[in-house]
Write a protein that holds these residues in place. Structure first.
Motif, PDB file in Angstrom:
ATOM      1  N   PRO A  38      38.114  45.135  40.219  1.00 15.05           N
ATOM      2  CA  PRO A  38      39.308  45.916  40.541  1.00 15.05           C
ATOM      3  C   PRO A  38      39.016  47.326  41.041  1.00 15.05           C
ATOM      4  O   PRO A  38      39.700  47.819  41.935  1.00 15.05           O
ATOM      5  CB  PRO A  38      40.095  45.936  39.236  1.00 15.05           C
ATOM      6  CG  PRO A  38      39.113  45.630  38.169  1.00 15.05           C
ATOM      7  CD  PRO A  38      38.075  44.763  38.805  1.00 15.05           C
ATOM      8  N   TYR A  58      45.567  49.107  37.966  1.00 18.98           N
ATOM      9  CA  TYR A  58      45.936  48.382  36.749  1.00 18.98           C
ATOM     10  C   TYR A  58      46.395  46.962  37.081  1.00 18.98           C
ATOM     11  O   TYR A  58      46.070  46.013  36.361  1.00 18.98           O
ATOM     12  CB  TYR A  58      47.051  49.099  36.003  1.00 18.98           C
ATOM     13  CG  TYR A  58      46.790  50.542  35.643  1.00 18.98           C
ATOM     14  CD1 TYR A  58      45.497  51.032  35.483  1.00 18.98           C
ATOM     15  CD2 TYR A  58      47.847  51.422  35.464  1.00 18.98           C
ATOM     16  CE1 TYR A  58      45.274  52.360  35.155  1.00 18.98           C
ATOM     17  CE2 TYR A  58      47.634  52.742  35.120  1.00 18.98           C
ATOM     18  CZ  TYR A  58      46.347  53.213  34.969  1.00 18.98           C
ATOM     19  OH  TYR A  58      46.142  54.521  34.646  1.00 18.98           O
ATOM     20  N   GLN A  61      43.434  44.698  37.719  1.00 18.33           N
ATOM     21  CA  GLN A  61      42.778  44.316  36.453  1.00 18.33           C
ATOM     22  C   GLN A  61      43.641  43.314  35.701  1.00 18.33           C
ATOM     23  O   GLN A  61      43.138  42.319  35.184  1.00 18.33           O
ATOM     24  CB  GLN A  61      42.536  45.558  35.590  1.00 18.33           C
ATOM     25  CG  GLN A  61      41.864  45.255  34.260  1.00 18.33           C
ATOM     26  CD  GLN A  61      40.458  44.740  34.428  1.00 18.33           C
ATOM     27  OE1 GLN A  61      39.619  45.390  35.032  1.00 18.33           O
ATOM     28  NE2 GLN A  61      40.176  43.568  33.905  1.00 18.33           N
ATOM     29  N   TRP A  69      50.257  44.363  34.069  1.00 19.18           N
ATOM     30  CA  TRP A  69      49.465  45.599  34.058  1.00 19.18           C
ATOM     31  C   TRP A  69      49.917  46.561  32.972  1.00 19.18           C
ATOM     32  O   TRP A  69      49.115  47.307  32.419  1.00 19.18           O
ATOM     33  CB  TRP A  69      49.484  46.278  35.430  1.00 19.18           C
ATOM     34  CG  TRP A  69      50.819  46.825  35.835  1.00 19.18           C
ATOM     35  CD1 TRP A  69      51.765  46.202  36.594  1.00 19.18           C
ATOM     36  CD2 TRP A  69      51.363  48.098  35.495  1.00 19.18           C
ATOM     37  NE1 TRP A  69      52.868  46.992  36.747  1.00 19.18           N
ATOM     38  CE2 TRP A  69      52.648  48.179  36.084  1.00 19.18           C
ATOM     39  CE3 TRP A  69      50.900  49.180  34.758  1.00 19.18           C
ATOM     40  CZ2 TRP A  69      53.469  49.293  35.953  1.00 19.18           C
ATOM     41  CZ3 TRP A  69      51.726  50.299  34.629  1.00 19.18           C
ATOM     42  CH2 TRP A  69      52.985  50.351  35.221  1.00 19.18           C
ATOM     43  N   LEU A  80      39.223  52.383  33.667  1.00 20.62           N
ATOM     44  CA  LEU A  80      39.364  52.045  35.083  1.00 20.62           C
ATOM     45  C   LEU A  80      39.505  53.306  35.929  1.00 20.62           C
ATOM     46  O   LEU A  80      38.861  53.445  36.970  1.00 20.62           O
ATOM     47  CB  LEU A  80      40.567  51.123  35.297  1.00 20.62           C
ATOM     48  CG  LEU A  80      40.445  49.715  34.724  1.00 20.62           C
ATOM     49  CD1 LEU A  80      41.813  49.047  34.684  1.00 20.62           C
ATOM     50  CD2 LEU A  80      39.454  48.883  35.525  1.00 20.62           C
TER      51      LEU A  80
END
Length: 92
Positions: A38, A58, A61, A69, A80
C-alpha cells in the motif's frame, strides 16, 4: 483468475475511480497490490500528481486485510503514514 477490473473492484474500500487510478500506476490485480504494498502504491499515485489523501493509503491497506479502512488500528494507520512520509521527498 485475472478478471481485469473486477479483481480489484471486489476488494473492500475500492470503487471504480480508485481502480482506475490503480490501473494508471500499474496495479492491475489484487496480486499486484499485494506484491507492491500500500505505501509504494500510494507513493506512485502521489508521484503522478493525482490528488490523494491519507485515506487512500488506509483504503489500500484495508483492501489487503479485507476490512474497512476506518477499522484499522490507529497504530497501523500511523505506521503507514510514517512509512509514506519517510520515503517521500519534501515537496512543499
Amino acid at each position: 483468475m485475472n478478471k481485469d477490473h473486477s479483481d480489484l473492484i471486489e476488494l473492500k474500500n475500492l470503487g471504480s475511480a480508485t481502480v482506475n487510478i490503480l490501473h494508471a500506476v500499474g496495479i492491475n490485480s489484487h496480486e499486484d497490490l499485494k506484491k507492491t504494498g500500500p505505501v509504494e502504491v500510494y507513493l506512485r499515485i502521489k508521484k503522478r500528481n493525482i490528488h490523494v489523501s491519507k485515506v487512500m493509503l488506509y483504503a489500500l491497506q484495508g483492501a489487503l486485510l479485507d476490512t474497512h479502512w476506518n477499522n484499522l488500528k490507529p497504530e497501523l494507520k500511523q505506521q503507514l503514514l510514517d512509512e509514506a512520509e519517510g520515503t517521500t521527498v519534501e515537496n512543499h
